[in-house]
Design an enzyme around this catalytic site. Sequence first.
Site, short mmCIF file in Angstrom:
data_model
loop_
_atom_site.label_atom_id
_atom_site.label_comp_id
_atom_site.label_asym_id
_atom_site.label_seq_id
_atom_site.Cartn_x
_atom_site.Cartn_y
_atom_site.Cartn_z
N ARG A 43 10.09 -22.14 -0.96
CA ARG A 43 9.20 -21.42 -1.88
C ARG A 43 8.65 -22.32 -2.97
O ARG A 43 7.44 -22.31 -3.25
CB ARG A 43 10.01 -20.28 -2.53
CG ARG A 43 9.19 -19.35 -3.40
CD ARG A 43 10.10 -18.45 -4.25
NE ARG A 43 11.16 -17.83 -3.50
CZ ARG A 43 11.07 -16.66 -2.86
NH1 ARG A 43 9.95 -15.98 -2.89
NH2 ARG A 43 12.10 -16.17 -2.20
N TYR A 67 5.94 -17.48 2.06
CA TYR A 67 6.36 -16.20 2.63
C TYR A 67 5.25 -15.16 2.65
O TYR A 67 5.48 -13.97 2.50
CB TYR A 67 7.60 -15.66 1.89
CG TYR A 67 8.77 -16.62 1.91
CD1 TYR A 67 9.38 -16.98 3.10
CD2 TYR A 67 9.24 -17.22 0.74
CE1 TYR A 67 10.43 -17.89 3.13
CE2 TYR A 67 10.30 -18.13 0.76
CZ TYR A 67 10.88 -18.45 1.97
OH TYR A 67 11.93 -19.36 2.00
N CYS A 114 -2.90 1.61 7.14
CA CYS A 114 -2.66 3.05 7.21
C CYS A 114 -1.20 3.32 6.87
O CYS A 114 -0.39 3.62 7.75
CB CYS A 114 -3.02 3.51 8.62
SG CYS A 114 -3.27 5.26 8.67
N GLU A 115 -0.87 3.16 5.61
CA GLU A 115 0.52 3.23 5.17
C GLU A 115 0.48 3.38 3.65
O GLU A 115 -0.07 2.52 2.97
CB GLU A 115 1.19 1.90 5.57
CG GLU A 115 2.58 1.74 5.17
CD GLU A 115 3.55 1.87 6.35
OE1 GLU A 115 3.12 1.85 7.51
OE2 GLU A 115 4.73 2.02 6.07
N GLU A 122 16.95 -28.02 0.51
CA GLU A 122 15.95 -27.39 1.37
C GLU A 122 15.02 -26.45 0.62
O GLU A 122 15.02 -25.25 0.87
CB GLU A 122 16.68 -26.55 2.43
CG GLU A 122 17.38 -27.33 3.47
CD GLU A 122 18.33 -26.47 4.28
OE1 GLU A 122 18.80 -26.96 5.31
OE2 GLU A 122 18.60 -25.33 3.88
N PRO A 123 14.24 -26.95 -0.30
CA PRO A 123 13.33 -26.06 -0.99
C PRO A 123 12.19 -25.61 -0.09
O PRO A 123 11.65 -26.41 0.68
CB PRO A 123 12.80 -26.93 -2.13
CG PRO A 123 12.91 -28.33 -1.62
CD PRO A 123 14.11 -28.36 -0.72
#
Length: 433
Positions: free
Chosen positions: A295, A392, A363-364, A292-293
């Site tokens: 990435r 991702y 704003c972080e 199940e690749p």
Amino acid sequence: MSFVMKCLGINENGNLTIGGCDLKEIAEAYGTPAYIMDEDEIRANCRIYTQSIKDHYDGKGLVLYASKALSCKYIYQIMKEEGMGVDVVSGGELYTALEAGFPNEKIYFHGNNKTVEEIAFALSKGVGRIVVDNEQELSLINQLSGESGITTKVLFRIKPGIDAHTHSFIQTGQIDSKFGVALENGEAEQIMKTAHQMPNIEVVGVHCHIGSQIFELAPFELAAEKMMNFIADMNDRYRIHIHELNLGGGFGIKYVEEDRPVNYDRYIQAVSRVVKRVAKERNIALPSILMEPGRSIVAPAGLTLYTVGTIKNIPGIRTYVSVDGGMGDNPRHIMYGSEYEAALVENPNGEKTNTVTVAGKCCESGDILIRDIKLPEIHSGDLLAVLSTGAYNYSMASNYNRIPRPPVVMIQNGLPKLAVKRETYEDLVRNDV
Ligand code: LLP
């Protein structure tokens, strides 16, 4: 000059290209920020996997794309055309796959807390397999299958007791995970026995997934060995015939220059040797191999294109280069401290004289994309490509600060095609009442 992504180049105008397309022209046509992906590279990555099943496993197996890495209708269509299966982990991913016309029988449904509605939905659509996480879920599937008069084919998610996320992997300590049932305390054996007695369940396989962004072969080989011995034990002890072995995903990719990924093909070769050896030693039939690749199929094919805005030089401290996106489209640095490479679209080869920190617009204060990267001289208005963001990123994007999510543009045969539209302000308020 070489980049961490194979599908990049530099054209006669001196601009950075992806799949042969000028990224400046793409920015003009689609705006920024935008995810740009080389479809040919995605397809080539699929083919490495599908070919390796043929080469090392006599074609007995199926490659499932782990669609949590990037889920949208377009990608499921690619996977369908490439003869892949898919792994979905929610009703939403399942729905998207089906909407894309993906064949139901090649969908594997995962998740550690599938809801009653999700299971009922999956059964009504005839998904190929459900990967069962726990006994509670197993009873539910048995009950719902019985009510619908069907028998459901299942695999079991097993924790093989390998933690591949340490510097050099360790073999224990994995029991403390919310996913699956453990081998070492007998849970896995118990669930197999229970399932074997259930009238509406057909036990077909076992599954394990040992982690993500792994560069070593040994943890995969060890996992295969343990799983094969478990299959043999179940056969010897209870005559439970398991014919599908799903070894999960997790193959590492090159995010930064120092990363040294193994050719994907080598994982499969190495694992197939172990599988064949144990099958012989324990006198069991060779199972069909699934993997199940996620990435490794999409990450190396994608980048995010930004426009530089404010540049703030704090003398003696650092220079912040802010772009028109950030943690909303790529939360991986703030979540995991992930590292990325970047390149200036109109000066990709320039001498890297400046060390800067690429920040987002949220704003972080932790909204950073890349800390302390060396880049050529950079100006407000420049286009900056953050590399290897194909996995991702879009799938983990949010609307924090009510920033619309960027579009996904695929490059196929040198031509751009919109796969996901840019969100609008109207989209942002669509569900507000
Ligand atoms: N199969 C299962 C059961 C999984 O849990 C995963 C990933 C995969 C396959 C695909 O693994 P891959 O080949 O993509 O490594 N959000 C994190 C990654 C989470 C991975 C979760 N499971 C990140 O951005 O790094």
